[in-house]
Design an enzyme around this catalytic site. Sequence first.
Site, PDB file in Angstrom:
ATOM      1  N   SER A 123       4.027  -9.803 -11.928  1.00 15.11           N
ATOM      2  CA  SER A 123       5.142  -8.358 -11.692  1.00 15.11           C
ATOM      3  C   SER A 123       6.883  -8.353 -13.117  1.00 15.11           C
ATOM      4  CB  SER A 123       6.215  -8.788 -10.314  1.00 15.11           C
ATOM      5  OG  SER A 123       7.031  -6.820 -10.273  1.00 15.11           O
ATOM      6  N   TYR A 148       9.470 -10.931  -1.892  1.00 18.62           N
ATOM      7  CA  TYR A 148       8.507 -11.403  -2.220  1.00 18.62           C
ATOM      8  C   TYR A 148       8.580 -11.121  -3.884  1.00 18.62           C
ATOM      9  CZ  TYR A 148       5.590  -8.126  -5.395  1.00 18.62           C
ATOM     10  OH  TYR A 148       4.652  -7.702  -6.011  1.00 18.62           O
ATOM     11  N   LYS A 152       6.099 -14.356  -6.318  1.00 16.03           N
ATOM     12  CA  LYS A 152       5.686 -13.985  -7.339  1.00 16.03           C
ATOM     13  C   LYS A 152       6.145 -15.159  -8.550  1.00 16.03           C
ATOM     14  CE  LYS A 152       3.548 -10.729  -7.019  1.00 16.03           C
ATOM     15  NZ  LYS A 152       1.927 -10.830  -6.499  1.00 16.03           N
TER      16      LYS A 152
HETATM   17  P1  NAD Z   1      -2.564  -3.693  -2.268  1.00 16.20           P
HETATM   18  O1  NAD Z   1      -2.328  -4.068  -0.830  1.00 16.20           O
HETATM   19  O2  NAD Z   1      -3.609  -2.277  -2.409  1.00 16.20           O
HETATM   20  O3  NAD Z   1      -3.968  -4.609  -2.901  1.00 16.20           O
HETATM   21  C1  NAD Z   1      -3.222  -5.682  -2.404  1.00 16.20           C
HETATM   22  C2  NAD Z   1      -4.902  -5.785  -1.451  1.00 16.20           C
HETATM   23  O4  NAD Z   1      -5.207  -7.545  -0.830  1.00 16.20           O
HETATM   24  C3  NAD Z   1      -5.317  -5.389  -0.091  1.00 16.20           C
HETATM   25  O5  NAD Z   1      -6.459  -5.052   0.213  1.00 16.20           O
HETATM   26  C4  NAD Z   1      -5.104  -6.165   0.825  1.00 16.20           C
HETATM   27  O6  NAD Z   1      -6.408  -5.398   2.310  1.00 16.20           O
HETATM   28  C5  NAD Z   1      -5.859  -8.061   0.115  1.00 16.20           C
HETATM   29  N1  NAD Z   1      -4.747  -9.089   1.208  1.00 16.20           N
HETATM   30  C6  NAD Z   1      -3.688  -9.047   1.372  1.00 16.20           C
HETATM   31  N2  NAD Z   1      -3.451 -10.761   1.465  1.00 16.20           N
HETATM   32  C7  NAD Z   1      -3.955 -10.886   1.561  1.00 16.20           C
HETATM   33  C8  NAD Z   1      -4.954 -11.744   2.054  1.00 16.20           C
HETATM   34  N3  NAD Z   1      -4.181 -12.889   2.220  1.00 16.20           N
HETATM   35  N4  NAD Z   1      -6.711 -12.427   1.436  1.00 16.20           N
HETATM   36  C9  NAD Z   1      -8.011 -12.025   1.854  1.00 16.20           C
HETATM   37  N5  NAD Z   1      -6.803 -10.707   1.314  1.00 16.20           N
HETATM   38  C10 NAD Z   1      -5.942 -10.095   1.031  1.00 16.20           C
HETATM   39  O7  NAD Z   1      -1.284  -3.692  -3.714  1.00 16.20           O
HETATM   40  P2  NAD Z   1      -1.772  -3.427  -5.252  1.00 16.20           P
HETATM   41  O8  NAD Z   1      -0.525  -2.713  -5.148  1.00 16.20           O
HETATM   42  O9  NAD Z   1      -3.148  -3.443  -5.355  1.00 16.20           O
HETATM   43  O10 NAD Z   1      -1.208  -4.843  -5.619  1.00 16.20           O
HETATM   44  C11 NAD Z   1      -2.103  -5.960  -6.272  1.00 16.20           C
HETATM   45  C12 NAD Z   1      -0.756  -7.146  -6.504  1.00 16.20           C
HETATM   46  O11 NAD Z   1      -0.754  -6.348  -7.922  1.00 16.20           O
HETATM   47  C13 NAD Z   1      -0.439  -7.504  -5.909  1.00 16.20           C
HETATM   48  O12 NAD Z   1      -0.512  -9.177  -5.892  1.00 16.20           O
HETATM   49  C14 NAD Z   1       0.869  -7.520  -6.206  1.00 16.20           C
HETATM   50  O13 NAD Z   1       1.895  -7.986  -5.249  1.00 16.20           O
HETATM   51  C15 NAD Z   1       1.213  -6.355  -7.856  1.00 16.20           C
HETATM   52  N6  NAD Z   1       1.222  -5.376  -8.573  1.00 16.20           N
HETATM   53  C16 NAD Z   1       2.199  -4.628  -7.595  1.00 16.20           C
HETATM   54  C17 NAD Z   1       2.352  -4.230  -7.838  1.00 16.20           C
HETATM   55  C18 NAD Z   1       2.454  -2.622  -7.161  1.00 16.20           C
HETATM   56  O14 NAD Z   1       3.732  -1.648  -8.131  1.00 16.20           O
HETATM   57  N7  NAD Z   1       1.937  -1.898  -7.142  1.00 16.20           N
HETATM   58  C19 NAD Z   1       4.026  -4.135  -9.144  1.00 16.20           C
HETATM   59  C20 NAD Z   1       3.428  -5.510  -9.720  1.00 16.20           C
HETATM   60  C21 NAD Z   1       2.744  -6.392  -9.005  1.00 16.20           C
HETATM   61  N1  UFG Z   2      13.600   5.690  -5.547  1.00 19.07           N
HETATM   62  C1  UFG Z   2      14.096   6.510  -5.354  1.00 19.07           C
HETATM   63  N2  UFG Z   2      13.618   6.998  -4.238  1.00 19.07           N
HETATM   64  C2  UFG Z   2      12.291   6.613  -3.549  1.00 19.07           C
HETATM   65  C3  UFG Z   2      11.880   5.699  -3.852  1.00 19.07           C
HETATM   66  C4  UFG Z   2      12.497   4.677  -4.882  1.00 19.07           C
HETATM   67  O1  UFG Z   2      14.790   7.171  -5.788  1.00 19.07           O
HETATM   68  O2  UFG Z   2      12.030   7.774  -2.358  1.00 19.07           O
HETATM   69  C5  UFG Z   2      13.875   5.414  -7.366  1.00 19.07           C
HETATM   70  C6  UFG Z   2      14.282   3.370  -6.935  1.00 19.07           C
HETATM   71  O3  UFG Z   2      16.071   3.479  -6.887  1.00 19.07           O
HETATM   72  C7  UFG Z   2      13.841   3.160  -8.964  1.00 19.07           C
HETATM   73  C8  UFG Z   2      12.192   4.209  -8.739  1.00 19.07           C
HETATM   74  O4  UFG Z   2      12.614   5.314  -7.999  1.00 19.07           O
HETATM   75  O5  UFG Z   2      14.945   3.731  -9.143  1.00 19.07           O
HETATM   76  C9  UFG Z   2      11.265   3.495  -9.222  1.00 19.07           C
HETATM   77  O6  UFG Z   2      11.033   2.656  -7.426  1.00 19.07           O
HETATM   78  P1  UFG Z   2      10.043   1.820  -7.286  1.00 19.07           P
HETATM   79  O7  UFG Z   2      10.258   1.947  -5.743  1.00 19.07           O
HETATM   80  O8  UFG Z   2       8.344   2.969  -6.670  1.00 19.07           O
HETATM   81  O9  UFG Z   2       9.348   0.879  -7.078  1.00 19.07           O
HETATM   82  P2  UFG Z   2      11.108  -0.286  -8.361  1.00 19.07           P
HETATM   83  O10 UFG Z   2      10.258  -0.593  -9.417  1.00 19.07           O
HETATM   84  O11 UFG Z   2      11.640  -0.215  -7.326  1.00 19.07           O
HETATM   85  O12 UFG Z   2       9.665  -1.731  -8.045  1.00 19.07           O
HETATM   86  C10 UFG Z   2       8.439  -1.990  -8.129  1.00 19.07           C
HETATM   87  C11 UFG Z   2       7.282  -2.211  -7.317  1.00 19.07           C
HETATM   88  C12 UFG Z   2       7.603  -4.031  -6.362  1.00 19.07           C
HETATM   89  C13 UFG Z   2       8.132  -4.410  -7.662  1.00 19.07           C
HETATM   90  C14 UFG Z   2       8.820  -3.913  -8.658  1.00 19.07           C
HETATM   91  C15 UFG Z   2       9.333  -4.780  -9.800  1.00 19.07           C
HETATM   92  O13 UFG Z   2       6.876  -1.711  -5.635  1.00 19.07           O
HETATM   93  O14 UFG Z   2       6.952  -4.294  -5.634  1.00 19.07           O
HETATM   94  O15 UFG Z   2       8.139  -2.780  -8.709  1.00 19.07           O
HETATM   95  O16 UFG Z   2       7.931  -5.070 -10.225  1.00 19.07           O
HETATM   96  F1  UFG Z   2       8.520  -5.519  -7.748  1.00 19.07           F
END
Ligand code: NAD
Ligand code: UFG
Length: 332
Positions: A123, A148, A152
Amino acid sequence: MRVLVTGGTGFIGSHTVVSLMEAGHEVVVLDNLSNSHRSVTRRIGEIVGTAPEFHQADIRDTERLADLASDGFDACMHFAALKAVGESVEDPLGYYENNVGGTISLLQVLLDAGVQNFVFSSSCTVYGEPLSLPLTEDMPIGTATNPYGWSKIMMEQVLRDVRVANPDWTVTLLRYFNPVGAHPSGLIGEDPMGVPSNLMPYVAKVAFGELPKVQVFGNDYDTHDGTGVRDYIHVVDLAEGHVAALDRHFDDPGTHIYNLGTGQGSSVLEIINAYELASGQPVPYEVVGRRAGDVGANWADASKAQQHLEWATKRDLAEMCADSWRWQQKAR
Ligand code: NAD
Ligand code: UFG
């Protein structure tokens, strides 16, 4: 290739499974369903014609994993993780146990089974407070503001070290910016439990009438309209980035690091406006104080991925909002 996809029924994993299968790869999905639903594999089947092989299992279940790995995989894409920033502050041990501990036990099984290609969901949070923008892959890792984010940073380090100890390994660290949107079919998307904490799923529920208004967290940042700026990337573009990374670096020993973003930042107010246009619905909002731990702005320098992976994002903000809205409207 035969690819093990952990977390493959989750938001990003499910879209990547679709892209992998469309590219002709054989996919085996493993997920404990702690944050996703079994029905996702059937929906993937509706999109690509066949459902992927699915195992409901935990990445920490070493015996089960070893049994699966004995069938042989060419690569593993590792999405499984807990990802709620606020929850990680309340339950650090649970987060480190699942994300770091789980990854270590998965890596041990893969090492034992001779699986040498590993793609990891990292991330942009690893950069911490940006020193300058856009963010490039060679910038130093920063300081996370929550467990979290630290998980990472720790896992990136674990993977670098594992690769040094195993010179035949190929490790690809993909640093996602802000994935949003949904598959254009409306069959798969992000399904957050409870009230969403991320901006776009929240805005979607306001447009849909499920929540009254968006709270904009701060309008006093050093950005063009004062609200937070992020690099939003369509989840299908992100998924295609994974396939490109796997193809490019299969059996290419080393640690490869890529930003996956569009290279363009959008403010909170721009997201709200784009969503109103895409949905035709009003999105009321109020400005409140900053959210603890937020950075004002971040966006990617995406040129490394463009050059080395021959990949580029194709979907703009209007398409991200339109696909999110289609998904939001489907009864699930
Ligand atoms: P998500 O929660 O939709 O998907 C994660 C999946 O992993 C879920 O289906 C959950 O059931 C499964 N899981 C969790 N722990 C587990 C375990 N111990 N064993 C087996 N399955 C398990 O999340 P996502 O948004 O699809 O994120 C996927 C990956 O990308 C994650 O590693 C997350 O940290 C990373 N990531 C997400 C974002 C974002 O904004 N969505 C940003 C940067 C990185
Ligand atoms: N925001 C609002 N109102 C809300 C939610 C978010 O104003 O209700 C704003 C936040 O302050 C930020 C932007 O919208 O400026 C995006 O916020 P998100 O929560 O959608 O995303 P972030 O960038 O804060 O976080 C995301 C993922 C995290 C990850 C991070 C950096 O959710 O898991 O990116 O990779 F750690």
